[in-house]
Design a protein around this motif. Structure first.
Motif, PDB file in Angstrom:
ATOM      1  N   GLY A  51       0.856  -1.196   0.000  1.00 20.15           N
ATOM      2  CA  GLY A  51       0.000   0.000   0.000  1.00 20.15           C
ATOM      3  C   GLY A  51       0.882   1.232   0.000  1.00 20.15           C
ATOM      4  N   ASP A  74       1.944  -2.404  -4.729  1.00 17.71           N
ATOM      5  CA  ASP A  74       0.707  -1.629  -4.930  1.00 17.71           C
ATOM      6  C   ASP A  74       0.142  -1.988  -6.303  1.00 17.71           C
ATOM      7  OD1 ASP A  74      -0.264   1.274  -3.369  1.00 17.71           O
ATOM      8  OD2 ASP A  74      -1.278   0.616  -5.186  1.00 17.71           O
ATOM      9  N   GLY A 123       0.619  -4.588  -9.013  1.00 18.15           N
ATOM     10  CA  GLY A 123      -0.465  -5.537  -9.244  1.00 18.15           C
ATOM     11  C   GLY A 123      -1.182  -5.856  -7.944  1.00 18.15           C
TER      12      GLY A 123
HETATM   13  C1  LIG Z   1      -3.844   4.663   1.954  1.00 16.76           C
HETATM   14  S1  LIG Z   1      -3.037   4.255   0.494  1.00 16.76           S
HETATM   15  C2  LIG Z   1      -1.354   4.058   1.053  1.00 16.76           C
HETATM   16  C3  LIG Z   1      -0.751   5.323   1.620  1.00 16.76           C
HETATM   17  C4  LIG Z   1       0.757   5.295   1.746  1.00 16.76           C
HETATM   18  N1  LIG Z   1       1.222   4.162   2.522  1.00 16.76           N
HETATM   19  C5  LIG Z   1       1.234   6.589   2.381  1.00 16.76           C
HETATM   20  O1  LIG Z   1       1.544   6.603   3.587  1.00 16.76           O
HETATM   21  O2  LIG Z   1       1.259   7.609   1.686  1.00 16.76           O
HETATM   22  C6  LIG Z   1      -3.563   2.590   0.197  1.00 16.76           C
HETATM   23  C7  LIG Z   1      -2.893   1.940  -1.013  1.00 16.76           C
HETATM   24  O3  LIG Z   1      -3.126   0.523  -0.940  1.00 16.76           O
HETATM   25  C8  LIG Z   1      -3.182   0.013  -2.261  1.00 16.76           C
HETATM   26  N2  LIG Z   1      -3.849  -1.309  -2.227  1.00 16.76           N
HETATM   27  C9  LIG Z   1      -5.022  -1.624  -1.623  1.00 16.76           C
HETATM   28  N3  LIG Z   1      -5.330  -2.928  -1.811  1.00 16.76           N
HETATM   29  C10 LIG Z   1      -4.306  -3.465  -2.537  1.00 16.76           C
HETATM   30  C11 LIG Z   1      -4.030  -4.800  -3.034  1.00 16.76           C
HETATM   31  N4  LIG Z   1      -4.854  -5.849  -2.823  1.00 16.76           N
HETATM   32  N5  LIG Z   1      -2.886  -4.985  -3.725  1.00 16.76           N
HETATM   33  C12 LIG Z   1      -2.019  -3.960  -3.938  1.00 16.76           C
HETATM   34  N6  LIG Z   1      -2.232  -2.686  -3.497  1.00 16.76           N
HETATM   35  C13 LIG Z   1      -3.356  -2.433  -2.795  1.00 16.76           C
HETATM   36  C14 LIG Z   1      -3.980   1.089  -3.004  1.00 16.76           C
HETATM   37  O4  LIG Z   1      -3.758   1.010  -4.395  1.00 16.76           O
HETATM   38  C15 LIG Z   1      -3.438   2.394  -2.361  1.00 16.76           C
HETATM   39  O5  LIG Z   1      -2.408   2.963  -3.131  1.00 16.76           O
END
Ligand SMILES: C[S@@+](CC[C@H](N)C(=O)[O-])C[C@H]1O[C@@H](n2cnc3c(N)ncnc32)[C@H](O)[C@@H]1O
Length: 207
Positions: A51, A74, A123
């Motif tokens: 994420g 991500d 992915g």
């Molecule tokens: C709240 S944001 C992350 C914020 C980041 N850690 C920061 O502090 O700036 C959540 C992220 O999780 C990713 N995400 C959620 N479910 C996912 C999955 N099953 N596989 C990959 N990425 C995922 C989303 O694409 C998003 O970019």
């Protein structure tokens, strides 16, 4: 969703994330303490974030560890439909497929002090974890939703070195089922965690 509404929604989500997380002193200071422990005890193993979004937390991990790989997981296309389905079933209705899609790998890598240490896994997690058998000293799970958080704990905890840490963000948030995922994992495997008084209420697992 109407494309104008989609873009406006993404902009608002971006502002909210910045507002709530960029000045999170408790989260960042705790990260520093944990990193000091890892360094002082010379804990081996790589680092990871599940994420990443625009890389603002990942860049802090990267900057503190010039000699460790950083795996960046991500979709880079936001929330996946499969994960959103579970949230909706659990009664978390605000979640939309594609939320957090306004990021990209180049934007993230530009923020990294030690870019050469970064391994991007683009992915859907857990599919992107296939074939990884590294050991980890520090992992941040910040994927918001029940499915990736639970899958992240299932994947990373067994690979965590003794003396390593996993941060899970959003435990005390009301928007997503993060708390349910953490509690399910903890209960099933009898693994305790420490709640943190940061803005979104993280928890820390250690080994
Ligand atoms: C709240 S944001 C992350 C914020 C980041 N850690 C920061 O502090 O700036 C959540 C992220 O999780 C990713 N995400 C959620 N479910 C996912 C999955 N099953 N596989 C990959 N990425 C995922 C989303 O694409 C998003 O970019």
């Amino acid at each position: 969703m109407n494309p104008v509404i989609r873009v406006a929604r993404e902009i608002v989500i971006g502002w909210i994330i910045k507002l709530f997380t960029s000045n999170d002193v408790v989260r960042y200071e705790t990260l520093k303490l944990v990193i000091e422990e890892i360094k002082q005890k010379k804990i081996l193993g790589d680092t990871a974030e599940l994420g990443v979004y625009k890389g603002d937390f990942a860049k802090k991990i990267n900057a503190h560890f010039p000699d460790k790989k950083l795996f960046l997981f991500d979709t880079f296309s936001g929330f996946d439909e499969r994960d959103v389905k579970t949230e909706l079933k659990m009664g978390y209705n605000i979640t939309k497929t594609g939320d957090f899609s306004n990021s990209n790998i180049e934007l993230v890598l530009k923020k990294m002090k030690y870019r050469e240490n970064c391994i991007v896994k683009k992915g859907w997690f857990p599919e992107t974890a296939e074939g990884i058998d590294e050991r980890f000293s520090f992992v941040s799970i910040d994927a918001d939703l029940f499915e990736p958080i639970y899958a992240g704990l299932m994947f990373f905890y067994p690979l965590l070195q003794k003396g390593g840490y996993i941060f899970v963000h959003d435990y005390n948030g009301k928007t997503y089922a993060a708390k349910e995922a953490v509690q399910k994992f903890s209960k099933e495997f009898n693994i305790p965690y420490v709640p943190l008084n940061d803005i979104c209420g993280s928890v820390i697992f250690s080994k």
